[in-house]
Design an enzyme around this catalytic site. Structure first.
Site, mmCIF file in Angstrom:
data_model
loop_
_atom_site.group_PDB
_atom_site.id
_atom_site.type_symbol
_atom_site.label_atom_id
_atom_site.label_comp_id
_atom_site.label_asym_id
_atom_site.label_seq_id
_atom_site.Cartn_x
_atom_site.Cartn_y
_atom_site.Cartn_z
ATOM 1 N N HIS A 1 91.252 -59.886 1.859
ATOM 2 C CA HIS A 1 90.147 -60.150 0.929
ATOM 3 C C HIS A 1 89.322 -61.397 1.343
ATOM 4 O O HIS A 1 90.009 -62.395 1.927
ATOM 5 C CB HIS A 1 90.718 -60.154 -0.677
ATOM 6 C CG HIS A 1 91.837 -61.309 -0.664
ATOM 7 N ND1 HIS A 1 93.102 -60.897 -0.341
ATOM 8 C CD2 HIS A 1 91.929 -62.545 -1.086
ATOM 9 C CE1 HIS A 1 93.994 -61.798 -0.926
ATOM 10 N NE2 HIS A 1 93.255 -62.890 -1.145
ATOM 11 N N HIS B 1 87.200 -64.721 -0.284
ATOM 12 C CA HIS B 1 86.942 -65.289 -1.561
ATOM 13 C C HIS B 1 85.550 -66.080 -1.492
ATOM 14 O O HIS B 1 85.186 -66.378 -0.487
ATOM 15 C CB HIS B 1 87.788 -66.593 -1.957
ATOM 16 C CG HIS B 1 89.087 -66.166 -2.187
ATOM 17 N ND1 HIS B 1 89.748 -66.354 -3.440
ATOM 18 C CD2 HIS B 1 90.185 -65.894 -1.292
ATOM 19 C CE1 HIS B 1 91.043 -66.105 -3.243
ATOM 20 N NE2 HIS B 1 91.405 -65.900 -2.018
HETATM 21 P P1 5GP Z 1 94.937 -65.229 -1.916
HETATM 22 O O1 5GP Z 1 95.908 -66.208 -2.759
HETATM 23 O O2 5GP Z 1 95.727 -64.122 -1.692
HETATM 24 O O3 5GP Z 1 94.061 -65.616 -0.943
HETATM 25 O O4 5GP Z 1 94.086 -64.631 -3.237
HETATM 26 C C1 5GP Z 1 94.574 -63.744 -4.302
HETATM 27 C C2 5GP Z 1 93.536 -63.908 -5.366
HETATM 28 O O5 5GP Z 1 93.625 -62.677 -6.029
HETATM 29 C C3 5GP Z 1 93.854 -65.291 -6.254
HETATM 30 O O6 5GP Z 1 92.955 -65.829 -6.210
HETATM 31 C C4 5GP Z 1 94.354 -64.315 -7.636
HETATM 32 O O7 5GP Z 1 93.685 -65.104 -8.573
HETATM 33 C C5 5GP Z 1 93.619 -63.102 -7.504
HETATM 34 N N1 5GP Z 1 94.082 -62.008 -8.093
HETATM 35 C C6 5GP Z 1 95.538 -61.846 -8.421
HETATM 36 N N2 5GP Z 1 95.811 -60.584 -8.982
HETATM 37 C C7 5GP Z 1 94.582 -60.329 -9.729
HETATM 38 C C8 5GP Z 1 94.130 -59.282 -10.448
HETATM 39 O O8 5GP Z 1 95.176 -58.493 -10.838
HETATM 40 N N3 5GP Z 1 93.117 -59.074 -10.879
HETATM 41 C C9 5GP Z 1 92.044 -59.948 -10.219
HETATM 42 N N4 5GP Z 1 90.654 -59.788 -10.665
HETATM 43 N N5 5GP Z 1 92.396 -60.954 -9.310
HETATM 44 C C10 5GP Z 1 93.681 -61.072 -8.888
#
Ligand code: 5GP
Ligand code: ZN
Length: 140
Positions: free
Chosen positions: A99, A101
Site C-alpha cells: 500500500h 499512504h
Molecule cells: P503500514 O503501517 O503497514 O504502512 O500501514 C497500515 C495502515 O493500515 C495503518 O496506517 C492503519 O491505520 C491502516 N489500517 C489497518 N487496519 C485498517 C482497517 O481495517 N481499515 C482501514 N481503513 N485502515 C486500516
C-alpha cells in the site's frame, strides 16, 4: 490471502470508506487518519511488499497518485503531501498487503513527521562509490 485485512476490504467483507476504485486499485481512507484525509492506495491483487509487486501494477498505482493527491490538496487545502510506502516490520509495515499512504500535511504538529538524520560526516566519497558498486552488482 484470506487473513489479509486489505483483501477483506477489497472483497467488501469488512467496511471501508472508498474514495477511488477501478479494476486494478482502490483508494480508501486510512482508519487512523494520521492527518485529515489520510488515504491508502492498494492493488486489488495481493502483493506483500515492494519486492513482490509487479512493475506494471506499481506503475499503475503511482500513475494514479497525482490525481488523488491533487483531490486531497484541493479538498482540505493541504500545505504539503507525504507519499509513503513501508516495507517490512522494521520499516513500519503493519499490514502486509502492498500500500501507498497519502498523508496530507497541514502544519509541523499535524500528526506526521519524517525524520532524516544527516550522516554525511560518516561517509567519504570513496564510501559512497563502494556503496554504489554494491547496489549495481545486485540489479537483476
Ligand atoms: P503500514 O503501517 O503497514 O504502512 O500501514 C497500515 C495502515 O493500515 C495503518 O496506517 C492503519 O491505520 C491502516 N489500517 C489497518 N487496519 C485498517 C482497517 O481495517 N481499515 C482501514 N481503513 N485502515 C486500516
Ligand atoms: Zn491482501
Amino acid at each position: 490471502m484470506n487473513d489479509c485485512i486489505f483483501c477483506k476490504i477489497i472483497n467488501k467483507e469488512i467496511p471501508s470508506v472508498t474514495i477511488y476504485e477501478d479494476d486494478i486499485i482502490i483508494g480508501f481512507l486510512d482508519i487512523s487518519q494520521t492527518t485529515k484525509g489520510h488515504t491508502l492506495i492498494i492493488p486489488k491483487k495481493h502483493y506483500e511488499n515492494i519486492y513482490e509487486i509487479d512493475e506494471d501494477t506499481l506503475a499503475y498505482i503511482y500513475k494514479k497518485v497525482p490525481k488523488i493527491a491533487c483531490a486531497l490538496k484541493t479538498a482540505f487545502k493541504a500545505k504539503g503531501m507525504n507519499v509513503v510506502n513501508n516495507n517490512g516490520e522494521l520499516a513500519g509495515q503493519t499490514v502486509f498487503h502492498f500500500h501507498v499512504h497519502l498523508i496530507p500535511r497541514y502544519n509541523e504538529k499535524d500528526g506526521f513527521r519524517a525524520i532524516y538524520t544527516n550522516h554525511m560526516d560518516k561517509y567519504s566519497k570513496e564510501d559512497l562509490e563502494k556503496i554504489a558498486v554494491q547496489i549495481r552488482e545486485n540489479f537483476n
